[in-house]
Design a protein around this motif. Structure first.
Motif, PDB file in Angstrom:
ATOM      1  N   ALA A  33       0.851  -1.185   0.000  1.00 18.21           N
ATOM      2  CA  ALA A  33       0.000   0.000   0.000  1.00 18.21           C
ATOM      3  C   ALA A  33       0.886   1.234   0.000  1.00 18.21           C
ATOM      4  O   ALA A  33       2.069   1.160   0.326  1.00 18.21           O
ATOM      5  N   ASN A  34       0.303   2.377  -0.371  1.00 17.25           N
ATOM      6  CA  ASN A  34       1.049   3.629  -0.288  1.00 17.25           C
ATOM      7  C   ASN A  34       0.104   4.768   0.036  1.00 17.25           C
ATOM      8  O   ASN A  34      -1.096   4.676  -0.164  1.00 17.25           O
ATOM      9  N   ALA A  35       0.702   5.835   0.560  1.00 18.42           N
ATOM     10  CA  ALA A  35      -0.037   7.053   0.902  1.00 18.42           C
ATOM     11  C   ALA A  35       0.869   8.231   0.614  1.00 18.42           C
ATOM     12  O   ALA A  35       2.084   8.131   0.721  1.00 18.42           O
ATOM     13  N   GLN A  36       0.267   9.367   0.227  1.00 16.79           N
ATOM     14  CA  GLN A  36       1.029  10.580  -0.041  1.00 16.79           C
ATOM     15  C   GLN A  36       0.447  11.748   0.717  1.00 16.79           C
ATOM     16  O   GLN A  36      -0.760  11.828   0.930  1.00 16.79           O
ATOM     17  N   GLU A  37       1.348  12.640   1.127  1.00 18.12           N
ATOM     18  CA  GLU A  37       0.959  13.892   1.758  1.00 18.12           C
ATOM     19  C   GLU A  37       1.920  14.953   1.243  1.00 18.12           C
ATOM     20  O   GLU A  37       3.081  14.992   1.645  1.00 18.12           O
ATOM     21  N   THR A  60       4.691  16.535  -0.633  1.00 19.25           N
ATOM     22  CA  THR A  60       5.893  16.007  -1.280  1.00 19.25           C
ATOM     23  C   THR A  60       6.429  14.762  -0.575  1.00 19.25           C
ATOM     24  O   THR A  60       7.489  14.260  -0.924  1.00 19.25           O
ATOM     25  N   TRP A  61       5.707  14.273   0.423  1.00 18.41           N
ATOM     26  CA  TRP A  61       6.094  13.075   1.170  1.00 18.41           C
ATOM     27  C   TRP A  61       5.258  11.887   0.713  1.00 18.41           C
ATOM     28  O   TRP A  61       4.094  12.035   0.385  1.00 18.41           O
ATOM     29  N   SER A  62       5.859  10.709   0.727  1.00 17.20           N
ATOM     30  CA  SER A  62       5.099   9.494   0.434  1.00 17.20           C
ATOM     31  C   SER A  62       5.575   8.353   1.325  1.00 17.20           C
ATOM     32  O   SER A  62       6.722   8.334   1.784  1.00 17.20           O
ATOM     33  N   VAL A  63       4.670   7.435   1.581  1.00 17.55           N
ATOM     34  CA  VAL A  63       4.953   6.236   2.370  1.00 17.55           C
ATOM     35  C   VAL A  63       4.473   5.045   1.563  1.00 17.55           C
ATOM     36  O   VAL A  63       3.360   5.050   1.046  1.00 17.55           O
ATOM     37  N   SER A  64       5.323   4.046   1.434  1.00 11.13           N
ATOM     38  CA  SER A  64       4.884   2.790   0.832  1.00 11.13           C
ATOM     39  C   SER A  64       5.253   1.652   1.779  1.00 11.13           C
ATOM     40  O   SER A  64       6.241   1.730   2.510  1.00 11.13           O
ATOM     41  N   VAL A  65       4.421   0.641   1.771  1.00 13.93           N
ATOM     42  CA  VAL A  65       4.557  -0.462   2.720  1.00 13.93           C
ATOM     43  C   VAL A  65       4.342  -1.772   1.981  1.00 13.93           C
ATOM     44  O   VAL A  65       3.456  -1.865   1.126  1.00 13.93           O
ATOM     45  N   GLU A  66       5.168  -2.768   2.292  1.00 13.32           N
ATOM     46  CA  GLU A  66       4.882  -4.117   1.819  1.00 13.32           C
ATOM     47  C   GLU A  66       5.089  -5.085   2.980  1.00 13.32           C
ATOM     48  O   GLU A  66       5.917  -4.840   3.853  1.00 13.32           O
ATOM     49  N   THR A  67       4.292  -6.125   2.980  1.00 12.98           N
ATOM     50  CA  THR A  67       4.337  -7.087   4.079  1.00 12.98           C
ATOM     51  C   THR A  67       5.184  -8.291   3.716  1.00 12.98           C
ATOM     52  O   THR A  67       5.419  -8.579   2.538  1.00 12.98           O
ATOM     53  N   GLN A  68       5.638  -8.977   4.748  1.00 16.15           N
ATOM     54  CA  GLN A  68       6.308 -10.257   4.604  1.00 16.15           C
ATOM     55  C   GLN A  68       5.993 -11.081   5.845  1.00 16.15           C
ATOM     56  O   GLN A  68       5.620 -10.524   6.871  1.00 16.15           O
ATOM     57  N   GLN A  69       6.122 -12.375   5.731  1.00 21.54           N
ATOM     58  CA  GLN A  69       5.875 -13.233   6.880  1.00 21.54           C
ATOM     59  C   GLN A  69       6.990 -13.046   7.896  1.00 21.54           C
ATOM     60  O   GLN A  69       8.165 -12.968   7.541  1.00 21.54           O
ATOM     61  N   GLU A  76      -2.453 -10.004   8.052  1.00 26.71           N
ATOM     62  CA  GLU A  76      -1.614  -9.219   7.136  1.00 26.71           C
ATOM     63  C   GLU A  76      -2.145  -7.801   6.939  1.00 26.71           C
ATOM     64  O   GLU A  76      -1.383  -6.842   6.875  1.00 26.71           O
ATOM     65  N   ARG A  77      -3.440  -7.655   6.852  1.00 27.43           N
ATOM     66  CA  ARG A  77      -4.060  -6.334   6.680  1.00 27.43           C
ATOM     67  C   ARG A  77      -3.680  -5.390   7.816  1.00 27.43           C
ATOM     68  O   ARG A  77      -3.407  -4.206   7.592  1.00 27.43           O
ATOM     69  N   GLU A  78      -3.638  -5.907   9.044  1.00 28.04           N
ATOM     70  CA  GLU A  78      -3.259  -5.091  10.193  1.00 28.04           C
ATOM     71  C   GLU A  78      -1.801  -4.648  10.103  1.00 28.04           C
ATOM     72  O   GLU A  78      -1.458  -3.530  10.494  1.00 28.04           O
ATOM     73  N   ALA A  79      -0.935  -5.496   9.593  1.00 31.38           N
ATOM     74  CA  ALA A  79       0.478  -5.129   9.414  1.00 31.38           C
ATOM     75  C   ALA A  79       0.609  -3.980   8.421  1.00 31.38           C
ATOM     76  O   ALA A  79       1.394  -3.049   8.629  1.00 31.38           O
ATOM     77  N   VAL A  80      -0.170  -4.017   7.336  1.00 34.85           N
ATOM     78  CA  VAL A  80      -0.129  -2.942   6.329  1.00 34.85           C
ATOM     79  C   VAL A  80      -0.636  -1.633   6.930  1.00 34.85           C
ATOM     80  O   VAL A  80       0.003  -0.585   6.790  1.00 34.85           O
ATOM     81  N   LEU A  81      -1.773  -1.691   7.596  1.00 32.48           N
ATOM     82  CA  LEU A  81      -2.347  -0.465   8.171  1.00 32.48           C
ATOM     83  C   LEU A  81      -1.419   0.145   9.215  1.00 32.48           C
ATOM     84  O   LEU A  81      -1.208   1.361   9.240  1.00 32.48           O
ATOM     85  N   GLU A  82      -0.841  -0.678  10.067  1.00 30.41           N
ATOM     86  CA  GLU A  82       0.078  -0.153  11.084  1.00 30.41           C
ATOM     87  C   GLU A  82       1.350   0.387  10.436  1.00 30.41           C
ATOM     88  O   GLU A  82       1.914   1.386  10.882  1.00 30.41           O
ATOM     89  N   GLY A  83       1.811  -0.247   9.358  1.00 27.85           N
ATOM     90  CA  GLY A  83       2.982   0.249   8.635  1.00 27.85           C
ATOM     91  C   GLY A  83       2.733   1.633   8.048  1.00 27.85           C
ATOM     92  O   GLY A  83       3.577   2.525   8.151  1.00 27.85           O
ATOM     93  N   LEU A  84       1.568   1.824   7.444  1.00 28.41           N
ATOM     94  CA  LEU A  84       1.215   3.154   6.920  1.00 28.41           C
ATOM     95  C   LEU A  84       1.122   4.168   8.054  1.00 28.41           C
ATOM     96  O   LEU A  84       1.606   5.301   7.934  1.00 28.41           O
TER      97      LEU A  84
END
Length: 79
Positions: free
Chosen positions: A5-9, A11-20, A54-62
């Motif tokens: 997932a990714n989010a922008q604000e 000129t800043w951006s955050v991208s996240v990917e999960t792994q086991q 996994e969904r919780e890991a993505v949301l917390e990462g963002l």
């Protein structure tokens, strides 16, 4: 399955990917990026906490990435 997932604000951006996670569950790798005329800035870090879903890991990462941006833009931290 890997979720990203990714989010922008501005000129800043955050991208996240999960792994086991080794101990079970899922963790995220978080990438924070800032683009500016003075030069680009990138920071990558890993979640310490593992999540059962996994969904919780993505949301917390963002959330962690956006919090990091807020601290950086208010000059609370300097990296």
């Amino acid at each position: 399955m890997t979720i990203s997932a990714n989010a922008q604000e501005g000129t800043w951006s955050v991208s996240v990917e999960t792994q086991q996670a080794k101990e079970g569950g899922f963790q995220s790798t978080i990438h924070v990026k800032h683009v500016s005329p003075e030069g680009d800035f990138e920071r990558t870090f890993h979640q310490l906490q593992a999540f059962a879903v996994e969904r919780e890991a993505v949301l917390e990462g963002l959330r962690e990435g956006m919090t990091w941006i807020a601290l950086k833009t208010t000059r609370t931290i300097g990296v």
